[in-house]
Design a protein around this motif. Sequence first.
Motif, PDB file in Angstrom:
ATOM      1  N   ALA A 101      26.453  17.853  35.964  1.00 26.14           N
ATOM      2  CA  ALA A 101      26.097  19.051  36.587  1.00 26.14           C
ATOM      3  C   ALA A 101      26.957  20.207  36.424  1.00 26.14           C
ATOM      4  CB  ALA A 101      26.205  18.617  38.215  1.00 26.14           C
ATOM      5  N   THR A 102      26.680  21.364  36.990  1.00 23.37           N
ATOM      6  CA  THR A 102      27.416  22.668  36.699  1.00 23.37           C
ATOM      7  C   THR A 102      28.755  22.583  37.293  1.00 23.37           C
ATOM      8  OG1 THR A 102      26.438  23.270  38.952  1.00 23.37           O
ATOM      9  CG2 THR A 102      25.354  24.127  37.052  1.00 23.37           C
ATOM     10  N   ASP A 103      29.296  21.339  37.984  1.00 22.10           N
ATOM     11  CA  ASP A 103      30.638  21.466  38.153  1.00 22.10           C
ATOM     12  C   ASP A 103      31.342  20.272  37.439  1.00 22.10           C
ATOM     13  OD1 ASP A 103      29.530  18.896  38.989  1.00 22.10           O
ATOM     14  OD2 ASP A 103      30.058  18.976  41.020  1.00 22.10           O
ATOM     15  N   GLY A 104      30.494  19.945  36.423  1.00 22.14           N
ATOM     16  CA  GLY A 104      31.115  19.345  35.145  1.00 22.14           C
ATOM     17  C   GLY A 104      31.043  17.641  35.759  1.00 22.14           C
ATOM     18  N   LYS A 105      30.618  17.332  36.758  1.00 21.04           N
ATOM     19  CA  LYS A 105      30.474  15.829  37.104  1.00 21.04           C
ATOM     20  C   LYS A 105      29.172  15.083  36.529  1.00 21.04           C
ATOM     21  CE  LYS A 105      33.357  15.595  41.277  1.00 21.04           C
ATOM     22  NZ  LYS A 105      33.085  16.409  42.527  1.00 21.04           N
ATOM     23  N   VAL A 106      29.631  13.983  36.073  1.00 23.60           N
ATOM     24  CA  VAL A 106      28.319  12.966  35.728  1.00 23.60           C
ATOM     25  C   VAL A 106      27.604  12.762  36.912  1.00 23.60           C
ATOM     26  CG1 VAL A 106      27.794  10.938  34.094  1.00 23.60           C
ATOM     27  CG2 VAL A 106      30.023  12.180  33.800  1.00 23.60           C
ATOM     28  N   VAL A 107      26.178  13.128  36.647  1.00 16.17           N
ATOM     29  CA  VAL A 107      25.302  12.680  37.699  1.00 16.17           C
ATOM     30  C   VAL A 107      24.465  11.610  37.317  1.00 16.17           C
ATOM     31  CG1 VAL A 107      25.161  14.910  38.831  1.00 16.17           C
ATOM     32  CG2 VAL A 107      23.616  14.560  36.936  1.00 16.17           C
ATOM     33  N   PRO A 108      23.998  10.883  38.633  1.00 10.41           N
ATOM     34  CA  PRO A 108      23.182   9.510  38.097  1.00 10.41           C
ATOM     35  C   PRO A 108      21.867  10.158  37.769  1.00 10.41           C
ATOM     36  CG  PRO A 108      23.262  10.099  40.635  1.00 10.41           C
ATOM     37  CD  PRO A 108      24.221  11.037  39.835  1.00 10.41           C
ATOM     38  N   THR A 109      21.327   9.932  36.404  1.00  7.86           N
ATOM     39  CA  THR A 109      19.978  10.658  36.036  1.00  7.86           C
ATOM     40  C   THR A 109      19.015   9.383  36.107  1.00  7.86           C
ATOM     41  OG1 THR A 109      21.068   9.896  33.895  1.00  7.86           O
ATOM     42  CG2 THR A 109      21.024  12.228  34.298  1.00  7.86           C
ATOM     43  N   PHE A 110      18.075   9.643  36.559  1.00  6.77           N
ATOM     44  CA  PHE A 110      17.173   8.741  37.037  1.00  6.77           C
ATOM     45  C   PHE A 110      15.805   8.959  35.999  1.00  6.77           C
ATOM     46  CE2 PHE A 110      19.259   9.090  41.195  1.00  6.77           C
ATOM     47  CZ  PHE A 110      19.585   7.889  41.475  1.00  6.77           C
ATOM     48  N   PHE A 111      15.079   7.670  35.826  1.00  5.15           N
ATOM     49  CA  PHE A 111      14.091   8.031  35.105  1.00  5.15           C
ATOM     50  C   PHE A 111      12.946   6.817  35.631  1.00  5.15           C
ATOM     51  CE2 PHE A 111      17.493   5.393  32.968  1.00  5.15           C
ATOM     52  CZ  PHE A 111      16.750   4.289  32.791  1.00  5.15           C
ATOM     53  N   HIS A 112      11.678   7.278  35.091  1.00  6.58           N
ATOM     54  CA  HIS A 112      10.665   6.194  35.462  1.00  6.58           C
ATOM     55  C   HIS A 112       9.390   6.212  34.505  1.00  6.58           C
ATOM     56  CE1 HIS A 112       9.955  10.597  36.665  1.00  6.58           C
ATOM     57  NE2 HIS A 112       8.754  10.235  36.326  1.00  6.58           N
ATOM     58  N   ALA A 113       8.703   5.294  34.415  1.00  8.32           N
ATOM     59  CA  ALA A 113       7.455   5.110  33.626  1.00  8.32           C
ATOM     60  C   ALA A 113       6.567   6.454  33.390  1.00  8.32           C
ATOM     61  CB  ALA A 113       6.668   3.732  33.796  1.00  8.32           C
ATOM     62  N   SER A 114       5.939   6.972  34.326  1.00 10.19           N
ATOM     63  CA  SER A 114       5.045   7.941  34.394  1.00 10.19           C
ATOM     64  C   SER A 114       4.990   8.715  35.634  1.00 10.19           C
ATOM     65  CB  SER A 114       3.820   7.766  33.855  1.00 10.19           C
ATOM     66  OG  SER A 114       2.919   7.124  34.500  1.00 10.19           O
ATOM     67  N   CYS A 115       5.039  10.055  35.685  1.00  8.17           N
ATOM     68  CA  CYS A 115       5.192  10.600  36.806  1.00  8.17           C
ATOM     69  C   CYS A 115       3.632  11.117  37.399  1.00  8.17           C
ATOM     70  CB  CYS A 115       6.003  11.974  36.572  1.00  8.17           C
ATOM     71  SG  CYS A 115       5.107  13.266  35.685  1.00  8.17           S
ATOM     72  N   GLY A 116       2.902  11.032  36.531  1.00 12.35           N
ATOM     73  CA  GLY A 116       1.448  11.470  37.138  1.00 12.35           C
ATOM     74  C   GLY A 116       1.330  12.955  37.230  1.00 12.35           C
ATOM     75  N   GLY A 117       1.946  13.747  36.464  1.00 14.59           N
ATOM     76  CA  GLY A 117       1.723  15.291  36.757  1.00 14.59           C
ATOM     77  C   GLY A 117       2.957  16.328  36.929  1.00 14.59           C
ATOM     78  N   HIS A 118       3.757  15.515  37.832  1.00 16.47           N
ATOM     79  CA  HIS A 118       4.799  16.243  38.277  1.00 16.47           C
ATOM     80  C   HIS A 118       6.088  15.565  38.774  1.00 16.47           C
ATOM     81  CE1 HIS A 118       4.508  15.937  42.735  1.00 16.47           C
ATOM     82  NE2 HIS A 118       3.162  15.978  42.311  1.00 16.47           N
ATOM     83  N   THR A 119       7.372  15.835  38.458  1.00 11.81           N
ATOM     84  CA  THR A 119       8.254  14.851  38.898  1.00 11.81           C
ATOM     85  C   THR A 119       8.855  15.133  40.479  1.00 11.81           C
ATOM     86  OG1 THR A 119      10.278  16.147  37.972  1.00 11.81           O
ATOM     87  CG2 THR A 119       9.409  14.566  36.263  1.00 11.81           C
ATOM     88  N   LEU A 120       9.588  14.532  40.902  1.00  8.88           N
ATOM     89  CA  LEU A 120      10.193  14.536  42.164  1.00  8.88           C
ATOM     90  C   LEU A 120      11.483  14.718  42.259  1.00  8.88           C
ATOM     91  CD1 LEU A 120       8.003  11.708  43.832  1.00  8.88           C
ATOM     92  CD2 LEU A 120       7.771  14.332  44.094  1.00  8.88           C
TER      93      LEU A 120
END
Length: 414
Positions: free
Chosen positions: A239-258
Amino acid sequence: MESDYLQEVSSIKTSLVLTLFSLLITSPTLGAKRDFKSIANEQPNASYNPFHIRVKVGAGLPELQVAGMDIQRTIHASKNIKKFNGRKRIKFNCQNFARNNRNNDLLKTPYLLASLNSSTGLISFNDHKYHGEIHVVSNPKTEGCDVVNELPLDTYISSLLSREMNSAWPIEALKAQAVAARSYAVHKILSKQVSRGYGHEAYYDLENSEKHQVSGNFFDATAKTAKASLLTKGEVLVATDGKVVPTFFHASCGGHTLRPEQVWENPISGYNNVICDSCAEKSAWDGDIDTERLQKFIAWMQKKNFLPKDIIVKNFTFLPSSEKSNNVRLYLNDKPYIVKKSHFRRYFGRKIISSNNFKSTFNKKTKILTVHGKGLGHGVGMCQVGAKRMADKKVTYKEILAHYFPGLKLVKLY
Ligand SMILES: [Zn+2]
């Protein structure tokens, strides 16, 4: 076959266990390799990887077997280190151990019992071959043992890519997945999230399950996944503060992510809703939920405090919901309430509610809720189908990551 090595631990006097136990928690054996504080001062080195990850690969097992060539076995309580030449299979009987230590208060929290490794770098647990080391930890809840595989992070990433993505996919998609999975894992390691959740040292950083990330074993890594891991070595998203963030992923979003807070409770900095044209028309699903199941769902929502507990539900009506909304509006006894779409998925499961991206209608006569959705998975972060389609069009992994995580920055950690 060597058997019942844990009985060796059982026979040790409580005082010795007491002393060794305090040593174990102040200077855990696993700690030596996991000196994260020094990372910032380390010079980059092509072969150096300070990160080892501990993955829980077995839980609450009454017995288990570890096998391999030239095994070195450490029983922590007695500091007994033994080397076996040639091929060896060692059986652990955890039920005996639990039975003999039932009245020992110390074993009411997990206890690191034994560690095993082989000079070949490969070791089998219940006939699955793993890189690195195998740790056997007592599991007080089940009176069985948990099994933890400790291995270099990049080896873990390499085996995970085949499971969480398809190893035949374009290399740039695999590289994007490698960075996302590494960021998720490093965040888990540094935040000690699992241990904090339990309120004590958990002896593992994450689980090999859909709850966390699904990793494979030795046979899941391919030359291509190893390459994707190596070519992104040490790279994570911060993130902008340099901290490692949990990066989520998923199979398919269907048009837009959340964004995370649209699905779970807490916001995480660096996430945005991203348009994903690549998979908009794909992976549509639909289904009906009948009155009885809706009633049970409402009761579950009350039990979980997502709806007021004190309402005695005499009648209910759902209002139509659009794809754009994260919620479904509901009337209970003619009073309005809001239900998160992710709670539908949590309760009804992935087979009925495949994603959080759906619209719904309610038939007042039949009291049936009909859902039409798109996508597969929670919808937060990187869409894997979208990443693949971008890679097919020669988009680089850095551009793919920048697309799905516009608020995050790529850095090289080691
Ligand atoms: Zn998508």
